[in-house]
Design a protein around this motif. Structure first.
Motif, mmCIF file in Angstrom:
data_model
loop_
_atom_site.group_PDB
_atom_site.id
_atom_site.type_symbol
_atom_site.label_atom_id
_atom_site.label_comp_id
_atom_site.label_asym_id
_atom_site.label_seq_id
_atom_site.Cartn_x
_atom_site.Cartn_y
_atom_site.Cartn_z
ATOM 1 N N ALA A 89 -5.111 8.342 -0.150
ATOM 2 C CA ALA A 89 -3.879 9.034 -0.169
ATOM 3 C C ALA A 89 -2.828 9.656 -0.542
ATOM 4 C CB ALA A 89 -3.343 7.236 0.391
ATOM 5 N N LYS A 90 -3.151 9.338 -2.024
ATOM 6 C CA LYS A 90 -3.410 9.665 -3.320
ATOM 7 C C LYS A 90 -3.294 11.108 -4.119
ATOM 8 C CE LYS A 90 -3.595 5.234 -5.453
ATOM 9 N NZ LYS A 90 -4.116 4.238 -6.717
ATOM 10 N N ILE B 140 -0.204 3.080 5.474
ATOM 11 C CA ILE B 140 -1.857 3.835 5.815
ATOM 12 C C ILE B 140 -1.629 3.146 7.622
ATOM 13 C CG2 ILE B 140 -4.425 3.087 5.504
ATOM 14 C CD1 ILE B 140 -3.916 2.844 2.572
ATOM 15 N N ARG C 62 2.060 6.223 0.225
ATOM 16 C CA ARG C 62 2.275 6.981 1.738
ATOM 17 C C ARG C 62 2.128 5.691 2.342
ATOM 18 N NH1 ARG C 62 -2.208 11.600 2.224
ATOM 19 N NH2 ARG C 62 -1.483 11.967 4.660
ATOM 20 N N THR D 164 2.186 1.360 -3.682
ATOM 21 C CA THR D 164 1.102 1.968 -4.456
ATOM 22 C C THR D 164 0.765 3.369 -4.200
ATOM 23 O OG1 THR D 164 -0.721 0.703 -3.165
ATOM 24 C CG2 THR D 164 0.887 -0.716 -5.121
ATOM 25 N N CYS D 165 0.230 4.239 -2.895
ATOM 26 C CA CYS D 165 -0.186 5.278 -2.203
ATOM 27 C C CYS D 165 0.892 6.432 -2.068
ATOM 28 C CB CYS D 165 -0.870 4.618 -1.046
ATOM 29 S SG CYS D 165 -2.326 3.936 -1.777
ATOM 30 N N LEU E 228 0.719 -1.270 -0.112
ATOM 31 C CA LEU E 228 0.207 -0.326 -0.041
ATOM 32 C C LEU E 228 0.540 1.291 -0.196
ATOM 33 C CD1 LEU E 228 -3.188 -1.090 2.960
ATOM 34 C CD2 LEU E 228 -2.656 -1.545 0.341
ATOM 35 N N ALA F 97 -7.284 5.035 -0.618
ATOM 36 C CA ALA F 97 -5.884 4.646 -1.382
ATOM 37 C C ALA F 97 -6.068 6.025 -1.948
ATOM 38 C CB ALA F 97 -6.159 3.405 -2.095
ATOM 39 N N ASP F 98 -7.437 6.189 -2.134
ATOM 40 C CA ASP F 98 -7.598 7.787 -3.209
ATOM 41 C C ASP F 98 -7.853 9.018 -2.220
ATOM 42 O OD1 ASP F 98 -8.749 5.968 -5.588
ATOM 43 O OD2 ASP F 98 -10.831 6.926 -5.361
#
Length: 440
Positions: free
Chosen positions: A320-321, A38, A36, A33-34, A30, A317-318
């Motif tokens: 985080a991005k 989580i 950062r 892909t993000c 995670l 995730a959205d």
């Protein structure tokens, strides 16, 4: 790498526990892909001592979810408690009021308060995500809110309740009664001890009201939906549908008409060769019809811990991005204050017409009376089938099955009411709409 995204989870039932496990076991992936990490830093649930199979050491515990939303050092509040009001509403409102981002799987909350919560999120510059609230793991919210930007949607419909789809599937494939299928669904955990919310269509209605807003830019109108459940569907209906080349599914349908927005939830006959007819068991399916893309049908698990947790994690995730200062996507597809008032449209003529089942006295003149009442209301019949009644003690009765050509709802209801007044019916008439989906 950016600073860790700190989240608090309110509700550690099946979904909350699954989400906790996924985040804890896939932190490295995670983070990559993000962009950062989580990090779960706070949780809230009813029972601190319950064994959930997760290690909560080092995580702050809150008995009160509202206190967690109001005080915890978190960036994102995850609401997985359920309920249209009470703690869920108060906690989400408190979190948004602080400017925290919120992710929820709570369709009842959104159906009741979605517009107000979206307006609060926009006022505070917060993100309100709710992919898991409709159709579990199917990314229909993101599709309507973002992927189909520029498209004009004409209709959205689908199978949105796994309990009802499971029952109808078992009835069709195993010739089990509705009551027997419901008991089995309860035994397997697909249906609640009190299943009324599912089988009467309310769960589907809440989900449909959210999709309607995203599809057509109107305010949520969960109380303005034509609603029928599946409790009156019999094995006789299932068999007759099969003989005519159809399957029965509980569909939620929203479409734009010349008079407004038509929202309806009801059992529906769909052709056996359509894709949506092949969606069995607890699986969900949502179809979107639009002018640029055409027809899009998405099929997948509509409930369950992992499926719902997957959708929640996608929303996290959205967030985080996302980056500070970036333009936020409106929660309901357009700014809450720019949503149009909902105008209920008249239920239109259906391309596939109607299935009508009548149990009548087996005497001269009945068949002619039925045909006359249909003709008097301008209803053209595609087929008429007569057969002996399936009930052994009703040998002097017959079952009459009518399939109409496209006609208006009010005409069918008027004709059926006229037939009821003639005095030769036994029991209530069964009326089921026939839809011929474009998708598939």
């Amino acid at each position: 790498m950016a600073e860790a995204l700190k989240i608090g989870i309110a509700g550690l039932g099946t979904v909350g526990s699954a989400l906790f496990k996924i985040i804890e076991t896939r932190q490295n992936m995670l983070a990559i892909t993000c962009g950062r990490k989580i990090e779960i830093v706070a949780v809230s649930a009813r029972d601190r001592n319950r064994d959930r199979g997760i290690d909560m050491s080092g995580v702050a515990w809150y008995d009160d979810p509202v206190a967690m939303a109001s005080e915890a050092g978190i960036d994102v509040f995850i609401e997985l408690m359920g309920g249209a009001s009470g703690a869920a509403h108060a906690a989400v409102k408190a979190a948004l009021g602080r400017g925290l981002h919120v992710v929820t799987a709570n369709k009842a909350l959104l159906a009741a308060h979605g517009v107000d919560l979206a307006a609060l999120a926009e006022e505070k510059g917060a993100i309100l995500n709710f992919e898991a609230a409709v159709a579990g793991g199917i990314p229909v919210i993101k599709a309507l809110r973002e992927s189909l930007t520029g498209n004009t949607v004409s209709r959205v419909y689908g199978i949105m309740n796994g309990t009802c789809n499971y029952i109808l599937t078992r009835m069709e494939k195993e010739a089990m009664s509705f009551e027997a299928c419901l008991k089995e669904a309860q035994r397997l955990g697909y249906a609640e001890a009190d299943p009324a919310f599912d089988i009467e269509g309310n769960d589907t209605a809440h989900k449909l009201s959210i999709l309607t807003t995203l599809a057509f830019g109107t305010r949520i109108a969960a109380d303005d939906i034509y609603l029928e459940g599946i409790t009156n569907i019999s094995l006789e209906d299932i068999r007759a549908a099969g003989e005519l080349g159809y399957k029965i599914k509980l569909l939620g349908v929203a479409q734009k008409t010349a008079t407004g927005i038509e929202q309806r939830v009801h059992p529906t006959m769909v052709p056996v060769d359509s894709v949506i007819a092949q969606v069995d068991g607890v699986t969900n399916a949502v179809a979107i019809e639009s002018d640029i893309l055409g027809e899009l049908l998405m099929v997948g698990p509509g409930a369950g811990g992992n499926a719902t947790a997957s959708a929640v994690l996608g929303d996290i995730a959205d967030i985080a991005k996302s980056r500070p200062g970036a333009q936020l996507v409106p929660s309901l597809g357009r700014p809450a204050l720019q949503l149009e008032p909902f105008v209920r449209g008249e239920i239109q003529a259906h391309e596939g017409g109607y299935f009508i089942r009548l149990t009548v006295e087996d005497r001269i003149g009945v068949f002619a009376s039925i045909a006359k009442n249909m003709a008097d209301n301008g209803i053209s019949l595609e087929s008429i089938v007569q057969r002996p009644s399936e009930t052994a003690d009703e040998l002097a009765r017959k079952t009459v099955i009518l399939v109409t050509h496209a006609t208006a709802e009010h005409a069918v209801r008027k004709a059926v009411a006229a037939i009821k007044s003639e005095g030769y019916l036994s029991g209530e008439p069964q009326v089921i709409r026939i839809e011929r989906p474009k998708a598939g």
